[in-house]
Write a protein that holds these residues in place. Structure first.
Motif, PDB file in Angstrom:
ATOM      1  N   SER A   1      70.945  30.860  17.081  1.00 38.45           N
ATOM      2  CA  SER A   1      71.001  32.139  17.797  1.00 38.45           C
ATOM      3  C   SER A   1      69.653  32.494  18.414  1.00 38.45           C
ATOM      4  O   SER A   1      69.582  32.925  19.569  1.00 38.45           O
ATOM      5  CB  SER A   1      71.448  33.247  16.845  1.00 38.45           C
TER       6      SER A   1
ATOM      7  N   TYR B   1      69.029  30.311  21.316  1.00 38.90           N
ATOM      8  CA  TYR B   1      69.884  30.684  22.444  1.00 38.90           C
ATOM      9  C   TYR B   1      69.351  31.934  23.138  1.00 38.90           C
ATOM     10  O   TYR B   1      69.316  32.004  24.373  1.00 38.90           O
ATOM     11  CB  TYR B   1      71.309  30.918  21.957  1.00 38.90           C
ATOM     12  N   LEU B   2      68.939  32.921  22.350  1.00 41.61           N
ATOM     13  CA  LEU B   2      68.377  34.141  22.934  1.00 41.61           C
ATOM     14  C   LEU B   2      67.117  33.839  23.724  1.00 41.61           C
ATOM     15  O   LEU B   2      66.905  34.354  24.828  1.00 41.61           O
ATOM     16  CB  LEU B   2      68.072  35.148  21.827  1.00 41.61           C
ATOM     17  N   ARG B   3      66.262  32.985  23.160  1.00 41.84           N
ATOM     18  CA  ARG B   3      65.045  32.587  23.875  1.00 41.84           C
ATOM     19  C   ARG B   3      65.395  31.908  25.191  1.00 41.84           C
ATOM     20  O   ARG B   3      64.875  32.280  26.259  1.00 41.84           O
ATOM     21  CB  ARG B   3      64.217  31.637  23.015  1.00 41.84           C
TER      22      ARG B   3
ATOM     23  N   SER C   1      68.133  31.976  26.987  1.00 42.44           N
ATOM     24  CA  SER C   1      68.792  32.867  27.944  1.00 42.44           C
ATOM     25  C   SER C   1      67.788  33.788  28.617  1.00 42.44           C
ATOM     26  O   SER C   1      67.824  33.998  29.829  1.00 42.44           O
ATOM     27  CB  SER C   1      69.866  33.698  27.235  1.00 42.44           C
ATOM     28  N   CYS C   2      66.867  34.340  27.824  1.00 37.05           N
ATOM     29  CA  CYS C   2      65.905  35.287  28.389  1.00 37.05           C
ATOM     30  C   CYS C   2      64.893  34.603  29.297  1.00 37.05           C
ATOM     31  O   CYS C   2      64.531  35.141  30.337  1.00 37.05           O
ATOM     32  CB  CYS C   2      65.203  36.037  27.258  1.00 37.05           C
TER      33      CYS C   2
ATOM     34  N   LEU D   1      77.613  36.098  21.417  1.00 35.90           N
ATOM     35  CA  LEU D   1      76.225  36.553  21.459  1.00 35.90           C
ATOM     36  C   LEU D   1      75.802  36.821  22.896  1.00 35.90           C
ATOM     37  O   LEU D   1      75.104  37.800  23.183  1.00 35.90           O
ATOM     38  CB  LEU D   1      75.315  35.503  20.818  1.00 35.90           C
ATOM     39  N   ASP D   2      76.237  35.960  23.808  1.00 34.49           N
ATOM     40  CA  ASP D   2      75.901  36.139  25.218  1.00 34.49           C
ATOM     41  C   ASP D   2      76.506  37.423  25.759  1.00 34.49           C
ATOM     42  O   ASP D   2      75.851  38.175  26.490  1.00 34.49           O
ATOM     43  CB  ASP D   2      76.403  34.939  26.024  1.00 34.49           C
TER      44      ASP D   2
ATOM     45  N   LEU E   1      74.529  40.317  24.483  1.00 36.85           N
ATOM     46  CA  LEU E   1      73.235  40.398  25.156  1.00 36.85           C
ATOM     47  C   LEU E   1      73.373  41.072  26.510  1.00 36.85           C
ATOM     48  O   LEU E   1      72.555  41.912  26.889  1.00 36.85           O
ATOM     49  CB  LEU E   1      72.645  38.996  25.310  1.00 36.85           C
TER      50      LEU E   1
ATOM     51  N   SER F   1      66.467  44.101  28.449  1.00 31.42           N
ATOM     52  CA  SER F   1      66.938  43.616  27.150  1.00 31.42           C
ATOM     53  C   SER F   1      66.055  42.501  26.583  1.00 31.42           C
ATOM     54  O   SER F   1      65.843  42.436  25.367  1.00 31.42           O
ATOM     55  CB  SER F   1      68.379  43.122  27.259  1.00 31.42           C
ATOM     56  N   CYS F   2      65.511  41.639  27.433  1.00 29.11           N
ATOM     57  CA  CYS F   2      64.752  40.496  26.925  1.00 29.11           C
ATOM     58  C   CYS F   2      63.430  40.896  26.253  1.00 29.11           C
ATOM     59  O   CYS F   2      63.122  40.389  25.176  1.00 29.11           O
ATOM     60  CB  CYS F   2      64.517  39.481  28.047  1.00 29.11           C
TER      61      CYS F   2
ATOM     62  N   ILE G   1      64.480  42.105  22.921  1.00 33.36           N
ATOM     63  CA  ILE G   1      64.893  41.019  22.025  1.00 33.36           C
ATOM     64  C   ILE G   1      63.675  40.343  21.417  1.00 33.36           C
ATOM     65  O   ILE G   1      63.649  39.988  20.233  1.00 33.36           O
ATOM     66  CB  ILE G   1      65.755  39.996  22.794  1.00 33.36           C
TER      67      ILE G   1
END
Length: 476
Positions: free
Chosen positions: A4, A7-9, A11-12, A66-67, A70, A79-80, A83
């Motif tokens: 997760s 993935y967040l990293r 995506s941002c 999760l996407d 986000l 948002s980034c 996060i």
């Protein structure tokens, strides 16, 4: 949790290049603090690569959810950065949730009792290896990757990763690279306005998990993988001595603009004397959009940031100075990621930003400039924060400022900040006061000590002011 965060990293970094450096730095700090630099390698050794692959595939639906979550937090520009602050919270504290993780993973494969790479390694501290005896700068490798991806058009992420990896391996199974590091395994390169688009990450650098080198470094390692969002990974890395590095020839690969991304610049760079910036006739208007921010305790809040639209078809998303004191020409050169080209779409705008991304800007309001000499009345404040009480933690971070304006042309106010937890409490305040003059989209604040600030200013209604780009509401 590990997947997760990655993935967040990813995506941002892809969706909001302006915060990519902050997100990547926060991710690197998280990897270091949680001691996860070799997690995936060791997990693969423990479970087997096929099992690990099936496990990743099984998380597909979770990542889709999760996407979606986000995207509900608002545009990536809001948002980034929020996060990134959560990476260091208990929400992603792997070691706290699995304190025996190291024991569960077992010993590191391919290491002898001394902790150095054995005969299966590609290099040792005393015997560096590099294909063709060439050393590349991080910027050169970043440029190679950027040029490799450019012709791929709408290729999937996996296809981009494969193309980048193929190009890297064409340089040889082992490559040497030079750059700088801040006691981490990420090697980068930057100047005062740019940082490379793709860093180099080294597993086993210096064979010392607790004390990687700092500063200028040259390493040699085996090409492991390429990630089109984050960068290049080498394994079995060793740090070369100055003498060993001197034996390598410097690569002649050309460094291109696409291999770099622009860093955020301090606002002070773009302050000029009143009248030397934008003219009122240059401005189409200031417009609000709905977004999200992080409040006290880490709570996600609805916010309404503004962007400044100009009549020449451009838009700037970070107004801070009064337009007449804003060096917009220099800003366009040094921080192009904050500028875009707009076209009308009914009441909204379609913006193509400097990084190539396209956004539909849904207008939620248009704060108005005020006539020169307009007098204000009332107390207003802005507040932001962080922490993890919204996620059942005990850390609270709060910060902000307030202004009290009076009809006689005077003001008072100041900034404040505090942090508290179950073990520590600290805070600070600063007060100022003087006179104010409003004109158009600007306010001039003159302190009693002679200091002067010329900030962006707009009023949406009696309950919402924008000062220096931040939104202020009545302090009741």
């Amino acid at each position: 949790m590990y997947v997760s965060v990655n993935y967040l990293r990813d995506s941002c970094v892809k969706r909001d290049p302006a915060s990519a450096a902050k997100v990547t730095q926060a991710y690197g700090a998280w990897v270091g603090a949680q001691q996860l630099g070799d997690f995936e390698t060791r997990l693969g050794q423990k479970l087997g690569k096929e099992t690990l692959l099936r496990w990743r595939q099984g998380l597909g639906n979770d990542l889709n959810g999760l996407d979606a979550a986000l995207q509900k937090l608002g545009p990536p520009s809001q948002s980034c950065p929020a996060i990134a602050t959560l990476f260091s919270s208990d929400t992603f504290n792997v070691r706290k949730k699995v304190p025996n993780l190291t024991a569960l993973l077992g010993p590191v494969g391919g290491k002898n009792s001394a902790g150095t790479t054995g005969t299966t390694g590609v290099a040792t501290q005393n015997q560096p290896a590099s294909a063709g005896g060439v050393v590349y700068s991080v910027a050169q490798l970043s440029s190679l990757m950027a040029q490799t991806l450019a012709p791929l058009g709408k290729a999937t992420g996996r296809e981009q990763d494969a193309a980048g990896l193929k190009k890297l391996k064409s340089l040889g199974p082992v490559i040497a690279v030079s750059g700088t590091t801040q006691r981490s395994r990420s090697i980068t390169q930057e100047d005062d306005r740019r940082t490379v688009r793709f860093d180099v990450y080294c597993y086993d650098m210096a064979n010392d998990a607790d004390n990687p080198p700092k500063g200028q470094v040259t390493v040699a390692g085996r090409v492991r993988e390429f990630d089109h969002v984050t960068g290049i990974t080498l394994e079995d890395c060793v740090v070369l001595s100055a003498a060993q590095g001197a034996q390598l020839k410097k690569s002649t690969v050309t460094v291109v603009d696409a291999g770099w991304q622009f860093k955020a610049q301090p606002a002070e760079k773009f302050l000029v004397a009143a009248g030397q910036g934008l003219k009122d006739s240059d401005i189409l208007g200031a417009y609000m959009e709905q977004s999200t921010g992080i409040g006290v305790g880490g709570m996600v809040l609805i916010t309404y940031p503004i962007s400044l639209f100009l009549k020449d078809g451009t838009v700037y998303n970070d107004p801070y100075w009064a337009p007449s004191s804003f060096n917009y020409k220099l800003s366009r050169q040094l921080e192009p990621q904050k500028w875009g080209q707009w076209t009308r779409q009914g009441q909204n705008f379609v913006i193509r930003w400097g990084n190539g991304e396209t956004q539909t800007f849904e207008v939620k309001g248009s704060p108005k400039p005020l006539a020169a000499g307009t007098k204000l009345s009332g107390a207003f404040q802005t507040i932001s924060g962080g922490g993890n009480t919204a996620l059942s933690g005990d850390v609270v971070v709060a910060g902000g400022s307030n202004y009290t304006f009076r009809p006689d042309g005077t003001f008072s106010g100041g900034r404040f900040g505090s942090v508290s937890s179950s073990t520590v409490t600290a805070g600070s305040t600063g007060k100022t006061g003087g006179t104010y003059v409003v004109s158009g989209y600007g306010v001039t604040l003159k302190g009693t000590g002679g200091q002067e600030q010329r900030l962006f200013f707009a009023r949406y209604d009696q309950d919402l002011l924008y000062i220096g780009g931040s939104s202020y509401t009545p302090d009741r």
